[in-house]
Design an enzyme around this catalytic site. Structure first.
Site, PDB file in Angstrom:
ATOM      1  N   ASP A 221     -27.043 -24.533 -11.724  1.00 49.73           N
ATOM      2  CA  ASP A 221     -26.414 -24.899 -10.459  1.00 49.73           C
ATOM      3  C   ASP A 221     -27.009 -24.091  -9.295  1.00 49.73           C
ATOM      4  O   ASP A 221     -27.295 -22.898  -9.441  1.00 49.73           O
ATOM      5  CB  ASP A 221     -24.907 -24.600 -10.577  1.00 49.73           C
ATOM      6  CG  ASP A 221     -24.138 -24.983  -9.337  1.00 49.73           C
ATOM      7  OD1 ASP A 221     -23.969 -26.180  -9.111  1.00 49.73           O
ATOM      8  OD2 ASP A 221     -23.726 -24.076  -8.581  1.00 49.73           O
ATOM      9  N   GLU A 263     -30.753 -27.837 -10.364  1.00 47.91           N
ATOM     10  CA  GLU A 263     -30.101 -28.503  -9.243  1.00 47.91           C
ATOM     11  C   GLU A 263     -30.664 -27.869  -7.975  1.00 47.91           C
ATOM     12  O   GLU A 263     -30.256 -26.772  -7.577  1.00 47.91           O
ATOM     13  CB  GLU A 263     -28.584 -28.322  -9.272  1.00 47.91           C
ATOM     14  CG  GLU A 263     -27.901 -29.189  -8.251  1.00 47.91           C
ATOM     15  CD  GLU A 263     -26.848 -28.515  -7.375  1.00 47.91           C
ATOM     16  OE1 GLU A 263     -26.230 -29.226  -6.581  1.00 47.91           O
ATOM     17  OE2 GLU A 263     -26.663 -27.288  -7.461  1.00 47.91           O
TER      18      GLU A 263
HETATM   19  C1  NOJ Z   1     -23.282 -27.434  -6.710  1.00 46.15           C
HETATM   20  C2  NOJ Z   1     -22.211 -28.243  -7.351  1.00 46.15           C
HETATM   21  O1  NOJ Z   1     -22.737 -29.490  -7.750  1.00 46.15           O
HETATM   22  C3  NOJ Z   1     -21.091 -28.409  -6.360  1.00 46.15           C
HETATM   23  O2  NOJ Z   1     -20.083 -29.229  -6.875  1.00 46.15           O
HETATM   24  C4  NOJ Z   1     -20.547 -27.048  -5.983  1.00 46.15           C
HETATM   25  O3  NOJ Z   1     -19.570 -27.191  -4.991  1.00 46.15           O
HETATM   26  C5  NOJ Z   1     -21.671 -26.151  -5.468  1.00 46.15           C
HETATM   27  N1  NOJ Z   1     -22.766 -26.133  -6.382  1.00 46.15           N
HETATM   28  C6  NOJ Z   1     -21.187 -24.732  -5.265  1.00 46.15           C
HETATM   29  O4  NOJ Z   1     -20.773 -24.199  -6.465  1.00 46.15           O
END
Ligand code: NOJ
Length: 586
Positions: A221, A263
């Protein structure tokens, strides 16, 4: 368990650790499915989806043709950011079950040949995490340096704010420690400090913890933001890449085959850096963010112009890598990667009401974005499943679920899965609907969008999608092959070859079949019928065979051989087809 889903004959697999086949290249041909645990299936009637609930739905996912599930964070959390605010990385939030339930899910998924990918949030923790509590109360203690602290809020001032709807600074003041802490997302999510070596050691341990339990991959993430440096925008810094490469090296040494998915919501030339190099690999897969909004843009422009453009701007990637593609996920449909003009157009087309917007994007689901147009929904999936990369579906989109824009933030697209038309749509037996993890959608007609009804209707999109996934599975070249745009004689048609890299068999050669499989994919982005003609190079256009027998847009396509050996095609509005080329030219 689920009416209409036959018990499938599963064979035992051989890999010791995962129970799945030991194929380390599985991700190249896999179809992923993102499933929000909280919203999927509640087994104990407390209103919250849980691991036993998800386990009970694996037969459905296997029937649909899903190869891997990605489960966003399920760790103990205050749930102020959908669980991306983690308070304990090595436990399961009791609302979702226990570690034993997690192990049972992994085992049950593997028994069905379904891989399990979990989320690893390395950039930040919840402020409720004991590390942060220790850091703020004991600056000289072992966790004192675990976060990015400063005496004022002036540092790193070239860094953009991501959650523009809620935050006006990347710094917040902590009364307890009397200092400011750095956060790229919500103020309750302090960023970890990777300049402190102990942070990486702690992270390495939690990676081992889950790899040991048999997970097949981690989605990393918010990966561009790990390191901060003055005078930069604090994104994609060399130190950040070092950390990701170290994670890869750890996995390669201790858990080879466990994949990492980046991501990184950026343009392809930046994202490609997160694959690393052959010599120093970083991620196995990276989500291709920019192509996603362009699929929606192209549908309204009636032209694949912007898809062509972003594909042209997409660099080649190292051999170990694979793109990940998607149409929707649990966040807003991000518009960060389109131009200001395109964004304005897309807001106008897809988010006419202000409350449909969130941050720099749109908090709506696939079916409603596309006005429930079956033709557009099918076309979008035909592109998703044939463009380069491994596709990821979002739970509920297969039964055309809508959103609830009256819920806050991205909860609009995170409502309970709709299994049937019984109470709580078959998601939960809780008697008091106010105890559901999120309210159900109450828009008109929502109750008809459920798995049971879709299963009972052979003409439903669910069946069409399953048919497309089956064709994709029969043609691994869609995951592994080269990609080449070709001219179709009409700008409104996107046409491309997917070409196998293997050298072909002797039998192929004797039969005149091209070395390696060759597919021609065509898609008409226009809302009117178009005709095109394409040359398929050294292959024989008289020997093409349509592969998709599902979907109106596929069935209505006709093809014939032109006088000069070109393939003449007639595509209805939003029509698409994939052809197998069976023979090389003599
Ligand atoms: C990316 C995640 O997909 C999202 O849902 C989240 O709010 C942010 N990271 C921060 O953690």
């Amino acid at each position: 368990m689920i009416p209409g889903i036959p018990a499938l004959p599963y064979s035992a697999h051989s890999s010791e650790r995962t129970g799945c086949t030991p194929d380390t290249e599985w991700f190249r041909t896999a179809v992923f499915y993102e499933v929000l645990l909280r919203a999927y299936a509640d087994s104990n009637g407390d209103g919250f989806g849980d691991f036993p609930g998800l386990s009970s739905r694996l037969d459905y996912l296997a029937w649909l043709g899903v190869d891997a599930i990605w489960i966003p964070p399920f760790y103990p959390s205050p749930l102020r950011d959908g669980g991306y605010d983690i308070a304990d990385y090595t436990a399961v939030d009791p609302r979702y079950g226990t570690l034993d339930d997690f192990d049972a899910l992994v085992e049950a998924a593997h028994a069905r040949g379904i891989r399990v990918v979990i989320d690893l949030v390395l950039n930040h923790t919840s402020d409720a995490h004991p590390w942060f509590q220790a850091s703020r109360t004991d600056p000289d203690g072992p966790y004192g340096n675990f976060y990015v602290w400063a005496d004022d809020d002036r540092g790193y001032d070239q860094t953009r704010i991501i959650f523009v709807d809620t935050e006006d600074s990347n710094w917040s003041f902590d009364e307890v420690r009397g200092q400011y802490y750095w956060h790229r997302f919500f103020s309750h999510q302090p960023d970890l400090n990777y300049d402190e070596p102990a942070v990486f050691e702690a992270v390495a341990d939690l990676i081992r913890f889950w790899a040991e339990r048999g997970v097949d991959g981690f989605r990393l993430d918010a990966i561009p933001y790990l390191i901060e440096r003055e005078g930069t925008n604090c994104e994609n810094l060399p130190g950040t890449h070092d950390i990701i490469a170290r994670i890869r090296a750890l996995l390669d040494a201790e858990y080879p085959g466990v994949i990492t998915i980046a991501e990184a919501n950026q343009m392809p030339e930046e994202v490609v850096e997160f694959f690393g190099t052959e010599e120093r690999p970083e991620c196995t897969m990276c989500f291709h963010f920019p192509i996603m909004p362009r699929i929606y843009l192209s549908l309204r422009e009636g032209s694949p112009r912007s898809i062509r453009q972003v594909l042209a701007e997409t660099p080649s990637i190292p051999a170990h890598g694979q793109w990940g593609t998607f149409l929707r996920n649990h966040d807003e449909l991000t518009l960060e990667m389109v131009s200001d003009e395109e964004r304005a157009l897309m807001y106008g087309w897809y988010a006419p009401e202000p409350r449909m917007r969130a941050n720099v994007g749109i908090r709506r689901r696939l079916a409603s974005l596309l006005g429930d147009s079956r033709a557009e929904i099918e076309l979008a999936h035909a592109l998703l499943l044939s463009l380069p990369g491994s596709p990821c579906l979002y739970y509920g989109d297969e039964v055309l679920m809508g959103e609830n824009i009256w819920l806050a933030d991205r909860d609009a697209v995170r409502t309970p899965m709709q299994w049937d038309s019984s109470a709580n749509m078959g998601f939960s037996a809780v008697s008091d609907a106010s105890r559901l993890s999120l309210p159900l959608i109450e828009a008109e007609g929502y109750a008809q969008r459920n798995v049971a009804d879709a299963l009972a209707d052979p003409a439903s999109f669910l069946h069409t999608l399953r048919g497309m996934l089956a064709v994709r599975r029969q043609h691994p070249v869609l995951g592994t092959g080269d990609f080449e745009l070709i001219d179709a004689g009409d700008e409104r048609i996107l046409a491309y070859l997917r070409r196998g890299k293997d050298s072909g068999t002797d039998a192929d050669a004797a039969a005149g079949r091209p070395a390696g499989e060759v597919l021609v994919c065509v898609a008409n982005l226009a809302d009117e019928a178009v005709a095109g003609r394409l040359s398929v190079g050294e292959w024989d256009a008289s020997a093409v065979r349509p592969l998709l027998s599902v979907g109106e847009g596929a069935r209505a396509v006709s093809s014939s051989l032109g006088e000069d050996g070109a393939l003449e095609i007639a595509l209805p509005a939003r029509g698409f087809q994939w052809f197998a080329v069976e023979r090389a030219l003599a």
